[in-house]
Write a protein that holds these residues in place. Structure first.
Motif, PDB file in Angstrom:
ATOM      1  N   UNK A   1       0.809  -1.227   0.000  1.00 13.06           N
ATOM      2  CA  UNK A   1       0.000   0.000   0.000  1.00 13.06           C
ATOM      3  C   UNK A   1       0.841   1.276   0.000  1.00 13.06           C
ATOM      4  N   UNK A   2       2.156   1.130   0.018  1.00 13.19           N
ATOM      5  CA  UNK A   2       3.029   2.311   0.113  1.00 13.19           C
ATOM      6  C   UNK A   2       2.710   3.357  -0.960  1.00 13.19           C
ATOM      7  N   UNK A   3       2.717   2.938  -2.211  1.00 13.39           N
ATOM      8  CA  UNK A   3       2.576   3.885  -3.320  1.00 13.39           C
ATOM      9  C   UNK A   3       1.183   4.507  -3.361  1.00 13.39           C
ATOM     10  N   UNK A   4       0.169   3.712  -3.113  1.00 13.73           N
ATOM     11  CA  UNK A   4      -1.196   4.241  -3.147  1.00 13.73           C
ATOM     12  C   UNK A   4      -1.411   5.301  -2.080  1.00 13.73           C
ATOM     13  N   UNK A   5      -0.986   5.019  -0.863  1.00 13.84           N
ATOM     14  CA  UNK A   5      -1.176   5.993   0.213  1.00 13.84           C
ATOM     15  C   UNK A   5      -0.316   7.235  -0.004  1.00 13.84           C
ATOM     16  N   UNK A   6       0.905   7.040  -0.515  1.00 17.15           N
ATOM     17  CA  UNK A   6       1.785   8.176  -0.784  1.00 17.15           C
ATOM     18  C   UNK A   6       1.165   9.130  -1.797  1.00 17.15           C
TER      19      UNK A   6
ATOM     20  N   UNK B   1     -18.112   4.011   2.902  1.00 14.56           N
ATOM     21  CA  UNK B   1     -18.241   4.415   1.504  1.00 14.56           C
ATOM     22  C   UNK B   1     -17.176   3.775   0.611  1.00 14.56           C
ATOM     23  N   UNK B   2     -15.941   3.723   1.105  1.00  9.61           N
ATOM     24  CA  UNK B   2     -14.833   3.257   0.275  1.00  9.61           C
ATOM     25  C   UNK B   2     -13.831   2.503   1.135  1.00  9.61           C
ATOM     26  N   UNK B   3     -13.413   1.328   0.673  1.00 10.88           N
ATOM     27  CA  UNK B   3     -12.406   0.531   1.374  1.00 10.88           C
ATOM     28  C   UNK B   3     -11.267   0.206   0.423  1.00 10.88           C
ATOM     29  N   UNK B   4     -10.040   0.500   0.839  1.00 12.59           N
ATOM     30  CA  UNK B   4      -8.848   0.111   0.099  1.00 12.59           C
ATOM     31  C   UNK B   4      -8.312  -1.158   0.750  1.00 12.59           C
ATOM     32  N   UNK B   5      -8.443  -2.267   0.059  1.00 16.16           N
ATOM     33  CA  UNK B   5      -8.177  -3.581   0.648  1.00 16.16           C
ATOM     34  C   UNK B   5      -7.075  -4.297  -0.128  1.00 16.16           C
ATOM     35  N   UNK B   6      -5.988  -4.642   0.548  1.00 20.44           N
ATOM     36  CA  UNK B   6      -4.929  -5.416  -0.081  1.00 20.44           C
ATOM     37  C   UNK B   6      -5.240  -6.906  -0.053  1.00 20.44           C
TER      38      UNK B   6
ATOM     39  N   UNK C   1      -3.476 -15.026   0.336  1.00 26.44           N
ATOM     40  CA  UNK C   1      -4.828 -14.706  -0.116  1.00 26.44           C
ATOM     41  C   UNK C   1      -5.681 -14.011   0.918  1.00 26.44           C
ATOM     42  N   UNK C   2      -5.097 -13.657   2.073  1.00 23.27           N
ATOM     43  CA  UNK C   2      -5.935 -13.045   3.104  1.00 23.27           C
ATOM     44  C   UNK C   2      -6.356 -11.630   2.718  1.00 23.27           C
ATOM     45  N   UNK C   3      -7.480 -11.194   3.275  1.00 22.40           N
ATOM     46  CA  UNK C   3      -7.877  -9.792   3.265  1.00 22.40           C
ATOM     47  C   UNK C   3      -7.978  -9.379   4.720  1.00 22.40           C
ATOM     48  N   UNK C   4      -7.364  -8.222   5.045  1.00 22.25           N
ATOM     49  CA  UNK C   4      -7.063  -7.894   6.437  1.00 22.25           C
ATOM     50  C   UNK C   4      -6.294  -9.085   7.006  1.00 22.25           C
ATOM     51  N   UNK C   5      -6.582  -9.518   8.237  1.00 21.09           N
ATOM     52  CA  UNK C   5      -5.910 -10.694   8.788  1.00 21.09           C
ATOM     53  C   UNK C   5      -6.850 -11.899   8.799  1.00 21.09           C
ATOM     54  N   UNK C   6      -7.726 -11.966   7.826  1.00 21.43           N
ATOM     55  CA  UNK C   6      -8.597 -13.128   7.672  1.00 21.43           C
ATOM     56  C   UNK C   6      -7.844 -14.186   6.871  1.00 21.43           C
TER      57      UNK C   6
ATOM     58  N   UNK D   1     -16.998  -6.599   3.304  1.00 19.68           N
ATOM     59  CA  UNK D   1     -17.899  -6.748   2.160  1.00 19.68           C
ATOM     60  C   UNK D   1     -19.098  -5.808   2.215  1.00 19.68           C
ATOM     61  N   UNK D   2     -19.351  -5.205   3.361  1.00 17.25           N
ATOM     62  CA  UNK D   2     -20.432  -4.231   3.472  1.00 17.25           C
ATOM     63  C   UNK D   2     -20.042  -2.865   2.904  1.00 17.25           C
ATOM     64  N   UNK D   3     -18.762  -2.676   2.595  1.00 16.19           N
ATOM     65  CA  UNK D   3     -18.309  -1.404   2.020  1.00 16.19           C
ATOM     66  C   UNK D   3     -18.979  -1.175   0.675  1.00 16.19           C
ATOM     67  N   UNK D   4     -19.351   0.052   0.410  1.00 14.43           N
ATOM     68  CA  UNK D   4     -20.066   0.353  -0.830  1.00 14.43           C
ATOM     69  C   UNK D   4     -19.173   0.173  -2.062  1.00 14.43           C
ATOM     70  N   UNK D   5     -17.906   0.553  -1.930  1.00 17.22           N
ATOM     71  CA  UNK D   5     -16.940   0.398  -3.019  1.00 17.22           C
ATOM     72  C   UNK D   5     -15.645  -0.158  -2.449  1.00 17.22           C
ATOM     73  N   UNK D   6     -15.031  -1.098  -3.166  1.00 18.52           N
ATOM     74  CA  UNK D   6     -13.733  -1.646  -2.761  1.00 18.52           C
ATOM     75  C   UNK D   6     -12.735  -1.443  -3.896  1.00 18.52           C
ATOM     76  N   UNK D   7     -11.596  -0.848  -3.571  1.00 16.00           N
ATOM     77  CA  UNK D   7     -10.448  -0.800  -4.464  1.00 16.00           C
ATOM     78  C   UNK D   7      -9.382  -1.696  -3.849  1.00 16.00           C
ATOM     79  N   UNK D   8      -8.946  -2.694  -4.590  1.00 15.57           N
ATOM     80  CA  UNK D   8      -7.947  -3.631  -4.081  1.00 15.57           C
ATOM     81  C   UNK D   8      -6.648  -3.418  -4.834  1.00 15.57           C
ATOM     82  N   UNK D   9      -5.622  -2.936  -4.128  1.00 15.33           N
ATOM     83  CA  UNK D   9      -4.330  -2.590  -4.724  1.00 15.33           C
ATOM     84  C   UNK D   9      -3.317  -3.674  -4.379  1.00 15.33           C
TER      85      UNK D   9
END
Length: 247
Positions: A44-49, A123-128, A133-138, A188-196
């Protein structure tokens, strides 16, 4: 689902941040605030920067944090609170921030986080996507059934090795055994997900994302059922994936 494959991690970060900023500003034109979820980690370094450079009325943004290790002080280099403060929160005048804290009374903290995040939709979640294959620590096999918003989980060995490989800990033994994570249900309840998801180390996880149906052994696959998902890859992370999936 929309898929974008960029030349490298920097180009990925630039385009994903532009997309995120456009979503945020469009929403701010018609509502009082935007509720945003952010991921951490090297991917996520580049996206947040790039995102902190955008012309956004940050005082109208309410930010939530995905996960944190149990028992790890904020002063530790691997702390996600430290990560977000240094790379995002301290660089812009955010309206409100909700950190996940793995210290203190965990039960009370989970209740507090749940109260806050369930007040209104995200409204918006940026999910790696992790190397396993985990999302967050799932981690796999991920819990797709719980209706909790946050929970305590055990970290698997692949997840721990990723943290070492990214330089956050010297050895696998130094990685905490447990963490607090936002659940799959809440993400998954987030309205929009961007996965970087840039970088060569994610190539296997991305191939498995495309090649498998929704399966808790491949946690990220659940995002394929989201109605508004955009996946951002670079050439390295997409290198093991059949091009037919990337059209």
């Amino acid at each position: 689902m929309k898929v974008h494959v960029l030349e490298d991690a920097q180009k990925l970060g630039e385009q994903a941040a532009e997309h995120a900023a456009n979503i945020i500003n469009e929403l701010l034109a018609k509502q009082d605030k935007v509720r945003l979820v952010l991921s951490t980690g090297a991917s996520q370094f580049e996206t947040l920067s790039e995102l902190v450079k955008k012309n956004i009325e940050w005082s109208r943004i309410e930010m939530f944090h995905l996960d944190e290790y149990i028992g790890l002080p904020e002063s530790h280099p691997a702390s996600f609170r430290k990560y977000l403060k240094e790379r995002f929160v301290q660089l812009i005048p955010l309206g409100k921030v909700h950190f996940v804290n793995g210290e203190g009374n965990i039960t009370e903290h989970l209740e507090e986080l749940t109260r806050e995040i369930t007040k209104e939709p995200v409204d918006l979640a940026l999910i790696g996507i992790g190397e396993n294959g985990h999302i967050a620590f799932n981690d796999p096999p991920a819990d797709f059934e719980t209706k909790q918003s946050y929970m305590v989980v055990d970290l698997d060995d692949i997840c721990k090795k990723q943290q070492v490989g990214e330089g956050w800990f010297p050895t696998v033994e130094d990685v905490p055994k447990q963490a607090i994570t936002m659940t799959v249900h809440q993400i998954m309840k987030s309205r929009t997900i961007l996965s970087c998801v840039p970088n060569k180390v994610k190539a296997k996880a991305i191939r498995e994302f495309f090649e498998n149906d929704i399966d808790h052994r491949f946690p990220s696959t659940i995002m394929k059922s989201h109605p508004n998902l955009t996946l951002y890859l670079d050439k390295q992370s997409a290198s093991q994936t059949d091009p037919k999936w990337l059209l």
